[in-house]
Design a protein around this motif. Structure first.
Motif, PDB file in Angstrom:
ATOM      1  N   VAL A  14       0.845  -1.191   0.000  1.00  0.00           N
ATOM      2  CA  VAL A  14       0.000   0.000   0.000  1.00  0.00           C
ATOM      3  C   VAL A  14       0.882   1.243   0.000  1.00  0.00           C
ATOM      4  CG1 VAL A  14      -1.778   1.282   1.258  1.00  0.00           C
ATOM      5  CG2 VAL A  14      -1.815  -1.228   1.246  1.00  0.00           C
ATOM      6  N   ASN A  15       0.605   2.181  -0.894  1.00  0.00           N
ATOM      7  CA  ASN A  15       1.325   3.449  -0.945  1.00  0.00           C
ATOM      8  C   ASN A  15       0.419   4.562  -0.421  1.00  0.00           C
ATOM      9  OD1 ASN A  15       3.676   2.398  -1.965  1.00  0.00           O
ATOM     10  ND2 ASN A  15       3.839   3.880  -3.629  1.00  0.00           N
ATOM     11  N   VAL A  16       0.988   5.389   0.479  1.00  0.00           N
ATOM     12  CA  VAL A  16       0.229   6.486   1.074  1.00  0.00           C
ATOM     13  C   VAL A  16       0.923   7.792   0.692  1.00  0.00           C
ATOM     14  CG1 VAL A  16      -0.742   7.433   3.196  1.00  0.00           C
ATOM     15  CG2 VAL A  16      -0.339   4.960   3.009  1.00  0.00           C
ATOM     16  N   PRO A  17       0.463   8.481  -0.341  1.00  0.00           N
ATOM     17  CA  PRO A  17       1.090   9.755  -0.742  1.00  0.00           C
ATOM     18  C   PRO A  17       0.928  10.801   0.370  1.00  0.00           C
ATOM     19  CG  PRO A  17      -0.321   8.896  -2.479  1.00  0.00           C
ATOM     20  CD  PRO A  17      -0.630   8.106  -1.251  1.00  0.00           C
ATOM     21  N   VAL A  18       2.025  11.494   0.680  1.00  0.00           N
ATOM     22  CA  VAL A  18       1.990  12.493   1.760  1.00  0.00           C
ATOM     23  C   VAL A  18       2.824  13.718   1.402  1.00  0.00           C
ATOM     24  CG1 VAL A  18       1.594  10.844   3.638  1.00  0.00           C
ATOM     25  CG2 VAL A  18       3.946  11.361   2.914  1.00  0.00           C
ATOM     26  N   PRO A  82      21.611   6.959  -5.485  1.00  0.00           N
ATOM     27  CA  PRO A  82      20.230   6.426  -5.534  1.00  0.00           C
ATOM     28  C   PRO A  82      19.374   6.831  -4.345  1.00  0.00           C
ATOM     29  CG  PRO A  82      21.787   4.753  -6.208  1.00  0.00           C
ATOM     30  CD  PRO A  82      22.611   5.907  -5.710  1.00  0.00           C
ATOM     31  N   ALA A  83      19.936   6.773  -3.131  1.00  0.00           N
ATOM     32  CA  ALA A  83      19.134   7.078  -1.940  1.00  0.00           C
ATOM     33  C   ALA A  83      18.650   8.518  -1.945  1.00  0.00           C
ATOM     34  CB  ALA A  83      19.944   6.801  -0.673  1.00  0.00           C
ATOM     35  N   GLU A  84      19.412   9.412  -2.535  1.00  0.00           N
ATOM     36  CA  GLU A  84      19.037  10.823  -2.576  1.00  0.00           C
ATOM     37  C   GLU A  84      17.801  11.035  -3.436  1.00  0.00           C
ATOM     38  OE1 GLU A  84      18.927  15.002  -2.358  1.00  0.00           O
ATOM     39  OE2 GLU A  84      19.772  13.460  -1.068  1.00  0.00           O
ATOM     40  N   ASN A  85      17.634  10.207  -4.451  1.00  0.00           N
ATOM     41  CA  ASN A  85      16.508  10.367  -5.366  1.00  0.00           C
ATOM     42  C   ASN A  85      15.243   9.677  -4.880  1.00  0.00           C
ATOM     43  OD1 ASN A  85      17.980  11.858  -7.300  1.00  0.00           O
ATOM     44  ND2 ASN A  85      18.886   9.967  -8.111  1.00  0.00           N
ATOM     45  N   SER A  86      15.330   8.933  -3.808  1.00  0.00           N
ATOM     46  CA  SER A  86      14.163   8.208  -3.312  1.00  0.00           C
ATOM     47  C   SER A  86      13.217   9.150  -2.579  1.00  0.00           C
ATOM     48  CB  SER A  86      14.617   7.087  -2.366  1.00  0.00           C
ATOM     49  OG  SER A  86      13.493   6.468  -1.773  1.00  0.00           O
ATOM     50  N   HIS A  87      11.941   9.052  -2.908  1.00  0.00           N
ATOM     51  CA  HIS A  87      10.909   9.818  -2.220  1.00  0.00           C
ATOM     52  C   HIS A  87       9.938   8.856  -1.536  1.00  0.00           C
ATOM     53  CE1 HIS A  87      11.534  14.074  -3.570  1.00  0.00           C
ATOM     54  NE2 HIS A  87      12.398  13.422  -4.355  1.00  0.00           N
ATOM     55  N   GLU A  88      10.504   7.817  -0.986  1.00  0.00           N
ATOM     56  CA  GLU A  88       9.691   6.789  -0.336  1.00  0.00           C
ATOM     57  C   GLU A  88      10.035   6.700   1.146  1.00  0.00           C
ATOM     58  OE1 GLU A  88       8.463   2.771  -2.179  1.00  0.00           O
ATOM     59  OE2 GLU A  88      10.205   2.303  -0.924  1.00  0.00           O
ATOM     60  N   ILE A  89       9.013   6.684   1.964  1.00  0.00           N
ATOM     61  CA  ILE A  89       9.175   6.468   3.404  1.00  0.00           C
ATOM     62  C   ILE A  89       8.783   5.013   3.652  1.00  0.00           C
ATOM     63  CG2 ILE A  89       8.456   7.195   5.707  1.00  0.00           C
ATOM     64  CD1 ILE A  89       7.641   9.887   4.490  1.00  0.00           C
ATOM     65  N   LEU A 123      -6.254   4.481   6.963  1.00  0.00           N
ATOM     66  CA  LEU A 123      -6.051   3.053   7.226  1.00  0.00           C
ATOM     67  C   LEU A 123      -4.762   2.831   8.016  1.00  0.00           C
ATOM     68  CD1 LEU A 123      -6.735   0.043   6.811  1.00  0.00           C
ATOM     69  CD2 LEU A 123      -5.488   0.159   4.637  1.00  0.00           C
ATOM     70  N   LEU A 124      -3.673   3.487   7.592  1.00  0.00           N
ATOM     71  CA  LEU A 124      -2.404   3.348   8.308  1.00  0.00           C
ATOM     72  C   LEU A 124      -2.514   3.914   9.725  1.00  0.00           C
ATOM     73  CD1 LEU A 124       0.576   2.676   8.494  1.00  0.00           C
ATOM     74  CD2 LEU A 124       1.087   4.827   7.313  1.00  0.00           C
ATOM     75  N   ARG A 125      -3.199   5.034   9.862  1.00  0.00           N
ATOM     76  CA  ARG A 125      -3.371   5.622  11.185  1.00  0.00           C
ATOM     77  C   ARG A 125      -4.158   4.688  12.099  1.00  0.00           C
ATOM     78  NH1 ARG A 125      -7.124  10.571  11.096  1.00  0.00           N
ATOM     79  NH2 ARG A 125      -8.670   8.930  11.499  1.00  0.00           N
ATOM     80  N   ARG A 126      -5.226   4.080  11.565  1.00  0.00           N
ATOM     81  CA  ARG A 126      -6.027   3.147  12.361  1.00  0.00           C
ATOM     82  C   ARG A 126      -5.208   1.912  12.742  1.00  0.00           C
ATOM     83  NH1 ARG A 126     -11.622   3.912  11.342  1.00  0.00           N
ATOM     84  NH2 ARG A 126     -11.987   6.130  11.794  1.00  0.00           N
TER      85      ARG A 126
END
Length: 367
Positions: A14-18, A82-89, A123-126
């Motif tokens: 599941v991806n949660v855009p933030v 590569p890690a600098e370009n990642s926008h994933e948590i 959903l993630l918060r719950r």
């Protein structure tokens, strides 16, 4: 608030855009440097050590020195990591919150849903609420790979960056290895002091006194100019601070308790009980009320005699070695302590009381 970064929380598949926002800000009054002679602003220049020219920021690169060699890294080369370009948590673990060491917390960020539907966010918060756990995540921000904790605050997901384990120093202080004995009485009194100061934490009840007084100083300076009197402005002498006085631990605990309880009488009672502990098995005769003396009498002796007159009882054991009894023992007809020999010239119950004070002083020197 303005978003500083955009990305997505990877929660399994599941991806949660933030959107990411700084959750904290500095409230300090901003000061800058000036020349004290004319008030001119002090500016820093980026000057090259080799050619001596002032260099524009756009012409500056980063470098690393090792073994006398310098490796220059361009902006494009740093962005290619590569890690600098990642926008994933990326969520990697869910752990009990009590297992997180508070010292590892670094900076906090608010996360806002960045999609048309906040369903995945909720959903993630719950999931965090239902399991009562904290999500451990990894992400890259501002040229650094970071470890973080994802938790909930007022229905908002909060990302707290964590220090890496090797960034937390080990506390190794030989002085703490010494064998220190703490008495039961000291522990009881310290526990009582803690209990007297116990309360629920309310951050809004605290004030940054330095910033308030700095604003006060600036306002007074604007109004009075160079004629400013800091002592008049703050009500104390400039630079006045604690004396760092070293006092007895038990006495400090007693004074602290008395201050919290607001009892002046409690302070006197604690002093008497302390004296009683020092007397051991010795018996002291009751202290009699002091009568007027024809000899010279200091104001401190008079005050002590009044205290002794009020506290004297038929079995006044602590009176033998208390400060008040030492002062007034010389005024008692049955005084047997060393203090009676020292101050006998001031007592009306001794033979020397009728003599002038000057002769008494010559005839009997203080022990």
């Amino acid at each position: 608030m303005r978003a500083i970064w955009k990305g997505a929380i990877a929660f399994g598949l599941v991806n949660v855009p933030v959107k990411v926002y700084s959750a904290t800000e500095d409230h300090d009054i901003s000061l800058h440097q000036v020349h004290n002679a004319d008030g001119g602003r002090i500016r820093y220049q980026r000057r090259c050590e080799i050619c001596g020219e002032v260099v524009d920021y756009s012409d500056i690169e980063k470098a690393f020195d090792e073994d006398g060699r310098t490796v220059v890294l361009s902006k494009d080369e740093l962005k290619s990591i590569p890690a600098e370009n990642s926008h994933e948590i990326e969520v990697v673990q869910f752990v009990p919150s009590e297992q997180l060491e508070p010292m590892m917390f670094e900076k906090s960020y608010y996360l806002e849903p960045d999609s048309k539907s906040p369903k995945a966010y909720v959903l993630l918060r719950r999931a965090l609420e239902d399991t009562d756990r904290v999500a451990i995540v990894q992400f890259a921000l501002r040229e650094k790979t970071r470890l973080g904790a994802l938790r909930i605050k007022d229905d908002v997901l909060v990302l707290q960056s964590l220090l890496w384990p090797d960034e937390v120093r080990e506390a190794n202080f030989p002085s703490l290895e010494a064998d220190v004995r703490i008495s039961a009485q000291e522990r009881d009194m310290s526990a009582a002091l803690v209990e007297s100061m116990a309360a629920d934490f309310e951050p809004e009840s605290f004030t940054d006194e330095y910033q308030v007084q700095l604003r006060q100083l600036i306002d007074a300076k604007l109004e009075q100019g160079e004629s400013l009197d800091t002592e008049e402005t703050f009500g104390v002498e400039a630079g006045e601070g604690g004396k760092g006085e070293v006092i007895d631990l038990m006495e400090a605990l007693k004074r602290s308790l008395d201050r919290k309880r607001g009892g002046g009488e409690a302070a006197t009672a604690s002093g008497d009980s302390d004296d009683e502990a020092d007397t051991g098995d010795e018996e002291a005769e009751p202290a009699k009320p002091a009568r007027k003396s024809t000899g010279a009498r200091s104001s401190s002796a008079g005050a002590a005699s009044k205290t002794a007159a009020k506290t004297g009882t038929d079995d006044a054991k602590p009176a033998a070695k208390s400060t008040a009894s030492k002062t007034t023992a010389a005024k008692s007809t049955t005084a047997k302590s060393t203090a009676s020999k020292t101050t006998a010239s001031k007592s009306t119950g001794t033979k020397t009381a009728a003599k002038p004070a000057a002769k008494t002083t010559r005839a009997r020197k203080p022990a």
